[in-house]
Design a protein around this motif. Structure first.
Motif, PDB file in Angstrom:
ATOM      1  N   PHE A 124      27.323  24.781  24.812  1.00 14.51           N
ATOM      2  CA  PHE A 124      26.216  23.941  25.275  1.00 14.51           C
ATOM      3  C   PHE A 124      25.882  22.846  24.270  1.00 14.51           C
ATOM      4  CE2 PHE A 124      23.763  26.536  28.715  1.00 14.51           C
ATOM      5  CZ  PHE A 124      24.852  26.433  29.555  1.00 14.51           C
ATOM      6  N   ALA A 125      26.859  22.441  23.474  1.00 17.52           N
ATOM      7  CA  ALA A 125      26.647  21.321  22.551  1.00 17.52           C
ATOM      8  C   ALA A 125      26.354  20.034  23.322  1.00 17.52           C
ATOM      9  CB  ALA A 125      27.866  21.143  21.652  1.00 17.52           C
ATOM     10  N   PHE A 126      26.790  19.967  24.577  1.00 19.38           N
ATOM     11  CA  PHE A 126      26.552  18.782  25.409  1.00 19.38           C
ATOM     12  C   PHE A 126      25.070  18.553  25.683  1.00 19.38           C
ATOM     13  CE2 PHE A 126      26.915  22.195  28.545  1.00 19.38           C
ATOM     14  CZ  PHE A 126      25.815  21.944  29.350  1.00 19.38           C
ATOM     15  N   MET A 127      24.234  19.557  25.434  1.00 20.45           N
ATOM     16  CA  MET A 127      22.794  19.408  25.717  1.00 20.45           C
ATOM     17  C   MET A 127      22.184  18.263  24.909  1.00 20.45           C
ATOM     18  SD  MET A 127      21.562  21.807  27.933  1.00 20.45           S
ATOM     19  CE  MET A 127      20.086  22.706  27.490  1.00 20.45           C
ATOM     20  N   LYS A 128      22.827  17.857  23.806  1.00 21.72           N
ATOM     21  CA  LYS A 128      22.341  16.711  23.025  1.00 21.72           C
ATOM     22  C   LYS A 128      22.400  15.431  23.848  1.00 21.72           C
ATOM     23  CE  LYS A 128      24.067  18.523  18.662  1.00 21.72           C
ATOM     24  NZ  LYS A 128      25.103  18.370  17.631  1.00 21.72           N
ATOM     25  N   GLN A 129      23.420  15.315  24.719  1.00 26.47           N
ATOM     26  CA  GLN A 129      23.596  14.097  25.516  1.00 26.47           C
ATOM     27  C   GLN A 129      23.085  14.225  26.949  1.00 26.47           C
ATOM     28  OE1 GLN A 129      26.599  15.300  23.801  1.00 26.47           O
ATOM     29  NE2 GLN A 129      25.960  14.077  22.050  1.00 26.47           N
ATOM     30  N   ALA A 130      22.738  15.426  27.365  1.00 25.36           N
ATOM     31  CA  ALA A 130      22.246  15.605  28.747  1.00 25.36           C
ATOM     32  C   ALA A 130      20.910  14.883  28.910  1.00 25.36           C
ATOM     33  CB  ALA A 130      22.094  17.089  29.055  1.00 25.36           C
ATOM     34  N   ARG A 131      20.682  14.398  30.120  1.00 23.63           N
ATOM     35  CA  ARG A 131      19.411  13.714  30.362  1.00 23.63           C
ATOM     36  C   ARG A 131      18.938  13.961  31.787  1.00 23.63           C
ATOM     37  NH1 ARG A 131      22.461   8.086  29.825  1.00 23.63           N
ATOM     38  NH2 ARG A 131      23.123   7.832  31.982  1.00 23.63           N
ATOM     39  N   LYS A 132      17.688  13.656  32.006  1.00 26.50           N
ATOM     40  CA  LYS A 132      17.090  13.814  33.332  1.00 26.50           C
ATOM     41  C   LYS A 132      17.886  12.986  34.331  1.00 26.50           C
ATOM     42  CE  LYS A 132      12.637  13.426  35.632  1.00 26.50           C
ATOM     43  NZ  LYS A 132      11.215  13.074  35.473  1.00 26.50           N
ATOM     44  N   MET A 156      10.578  25.988  24.321  1.00 28.08           N
ATOM     45  CA  MET A 156       9.661  27.135  24.335  1.00 28.08           C
ATOM     46  C   MET A 156      10.205  28.236  23.445  1.00 28.08           C
ATOM     47  SD  MET A 156      10.570  28.746  28.087  1.00 28.08           S
ATOM     48  CE  MET A 156      10.463  27.183  28.915  1.00 28.08           C
ATOM     49  N   ARG A 157       9.326  29.166  23.106  1.00 21.35           N
ATOM     50  CA  ARG A 157       9.767  30.347  22.372  1.00 21.35           C
ATOM     51  C   ARG A 157      10.590  31.228  23.305  1.00 21.35           C
ATOM     52  NH1 ARG A 157       7.841  32.462  17.739  1.00 21.35           N
ATOM     53  NH2 ARG A 157       8.089  34.531  18.647  1.00 21.35           N
ATOM     54  N   TRP A 158      11.562  31.930  22.758  1.00 22.49           N
ATOM     55  CA  TRP A 158      12.437  32.776  23.573  1.00 22.49           C
ATOM     56  C   TRP A 158      11.652  33.839  24.318  1.00 22.49           C
ATOM     57  CZ3 TRP A 158      12.772  38.021  23.059  1.00 22.49           C
ATOM     58  CH2 TRP A 158      12.215  38.576  21.906  1.00 22.49           C
ATOM     59  N   ASP A 159      10.564  34.345  23.718  1.00 22.26           N
ATOM     60  CA  ASP A 159       9.791  35.406  24.362  1.00 22.26           C
ATOM     61  C   ASP A 159       8.723  34.879  25.311  1.00 22.26           C
ATOM     62  OD1 ASP A 159       8.291  34.356  22.291  1.00 22.26           O
ATOM     63  OD2 ASP A 159       7.679  36.277  21.469  1.00 22.26           O
ATOM     64  N   ARG A 160       8.669  33.566  25.503  1.00 19.18           N
ATOM     65  CA  ARG A 160       7.722  32.961  26.450  1.00 19.18           C
ATOM     66  C   ARG A 160       8.442  32.345  27.648  1.00 19.18           C
ATOM     67  NH1 ARG A 160       3.703  35.224  24.168  1.00 19.18           N
ATOM     68  NH2 ARG A 160       2.763  34.316  22.328  1.00 19.18           N
ATOM     69  N   PHE A 161       9.743  32.549  27.706  1.00 19.08           N
ATOM     70  CA  PHE A 161      10.523  31.962  28.801  1.00 19.08           C
ATOM     71  C   PHE A 161      10.089  32.565  30.135  1.00 19.08           C
ATOM     72  CE2 PHE A 161      14.050  31.827  31.761  1.00 19.08           C
ATOM     73  CZ  PHE A 161      14.456  30.514  31.664  1.00 19.08           C
ATOM     74  N   PRO A 179      16.153  23.949  17.216  1.00 11.93           N
ATOM     75  CA  PRO A 179      16.669  22.602  17.430  1.00 11.93           C
ATOM     76  C   PRO A 179      18.197  22.566  17.484  1.00 11.93           C
ATOM     77  CG  PRO A 179      15.818  22.821  15.189  1.00 11.93           C
ATOM     78  CD  PRO A 179      15.546  24.108  15.890  1.00 11.93           C
ATOM     79  N   LEU A 180      18.691  21.538  18.157  1.00 12.97           N
ATOM     80  CA  LEU A 180      20.136  21.370  18.302  1.00 12.97           C
ATOM     81  C   LEU A 180      20.725  20.910  16.970  1.00 12.97           C
ATOM     82  CD1 LEU A 180      20.094  19.528  21.734  1.00 12.97           C
ATOM     83  CD2 LEU A 180      20.470  21.951  21.319  1.00 12.97           C
ATOM     84  N   GLY A 181      21.980  21.263  16.743  1.00  9.79           N
ATOM     85  CA  GLY A 181      22.652  20.834  15.525  1.00  9.79           C
ATOM     86  C   GLY A 181      22.300  21.631  14.289  1.00  9.79           C
ATOM     87  N   VAL A 182      21.589  22.736  14.452  1.00  7.89           N
ATOM     88  CA  VAL A 182      21.185  23.574  13.324  1.00  7.89           C
ATOM     89  C   VAL A 182      21.934  24.891  13.414  1.00  7.89           C
ATOM     90  CG1 VAL A 182      19.236  24.792  12.275  1.00  7.89           C
ATOM     91  CG2 VAL A 182      18.909  22.509  13.202  1.00  7.89           C
ATOM     92  N   ILE A 183      22.321  25.431  12.269  1.00 10.16           N
ATOM     93  CA  ILE A 183      22.984  26.731  12.238  1.00 10.16           C
ATOM     94  C   ILE A 183      21.958  27.768  11.811  1.00 10.16           C
ATOM     95  CG2 ILE A 183      24.774  28.102  11.107  1.00 10.16           C
ATOM     96  CD1 ILE A 183      26.367  25.512  10.822  1.00 10.16           C
ATOM     97  N   GLY A 184      21.974  28.898  12.466  1.00  8.78           N
ATOM     98  CA  GLY A 184      21.031  29.962  12.135  1.00  8.78           C
ATOM     99  C   GLY A 184      20.181  30.319  13.339  1.00  8.78           C
ATOM    100  N   HIS A 185      19.475  31.408  13.196  1.00  9.43           N
ATOM    101  CA  HIS A 185      18.643  31.902  14.287  1.00  9.43           C
ATOM    102  C   HIS A 185      17.254  31.267  14.224  1.00  9.43           C
ATOM    103  CE1 HIS A 185      21.633  34.861  15.335  1.00  9.43           C
ATOM    104  NE2 HIS A 185      21.707  35.225  14.067  1.00  9.43           N
ATOM    105  N   GLY A 186      16.627  31.210  15.359  1.00  6.07           N
ATOM    106  CA  GLY A 186      15.270  30.689  15.438  1.00  6.07           C
ATOM    107  C   GLY A 186      14.635  31.132  16.736  1.00  6.07           C
TER     108      GLY A 186
END
Length: 197
Positions: A124-132, A156-161, A179-186
């Protein structure tokens, strides 16, 4: 003194052979690490070929077929975003193990809602370029194709989806870590909401 000369010559030869042996040993260890590092991309490349084949077989037989016999998932759909040239095989099970190979279809009780999750740095790296307004096509293994149009994005937070309980039209949610382009969990997720056309 004459007896000492061969001993010294042998000592010098041993003194030169030891660094050479260490150098060769270090080279062998280094090559082993390089080969191990190359194994992950090679496995990913082979897995994508096997997933494409399994999807084509699933499509021809109208049922999900595993890409390899020990897999805990199978292709269920192919999603594409024509504007971005994206084509991904979506997998069943919704497990983290399946997400290593592609987007997964998350289990949802509402038949009018589909949720797909994937990693932000791979499928889902394409989500950076996806648009409405982007079109998302979902081709199921039964041969049916559903077109969706992205109506907006939400962080949103994962537990508020939460998804709409009774949507007027079928809804597709594409979700990935944020955020996109970041490595690690959040805790944050980016969701692209799309409605059926």
């Amino acid at each position: 003194m004459i007896a000492a000369v061969p001993f010294m010559k042998g000592g010098r030869a041993f003194g030169r052979a030891l660094p050479n042996a260490l150098l060769i040993g270090l080279c062998v260890i280094g090559l082993a690490f390089v080969a191990r590092g190359a194994l992950v991309p090679a496995k990913a490349w082979i897995a994508q070929i096997l997933l494409d084949r399994a999807f084509d077989q699933s499509l021809s037989q109208h049922r999900a077929i595993k890409p390899w016999f020990w897999a805990d998932m199978a292709p269920v759909a192919r999603i594409s975003l024509p504007r971005l040239g994206v084509r991904e095989i979506a997998l069943s099970s919704g497990s983290g193990q399946a997400m290593a190979f592609g987007p997964t279809l998350m289990p949802v009780r509402n038949p009018h809602v589909s949720i797909m999750a994937a990693h932000r740095d791979t499928h889902f790296a394409f989500m950076k370029q996806a648009r409405k307004g982007d079109v998302v096509e979902v081709q199921a293994v039964d041969g049916r194709t559903q077109r969706y149009r992205i109506t907006g994005f939400q962080i949103m937070r994962w537990d508020r989806f939460a998804y709409p309980r009774d949507p007027a039209r079928p809804v597709l949610a594409l979700t990935t870590c944020y955020p996109l382009g970041v490595i690690g969990h959040g805790p944050l997720r980016l969701v692209a909401w799309a409605e059926a056309e």
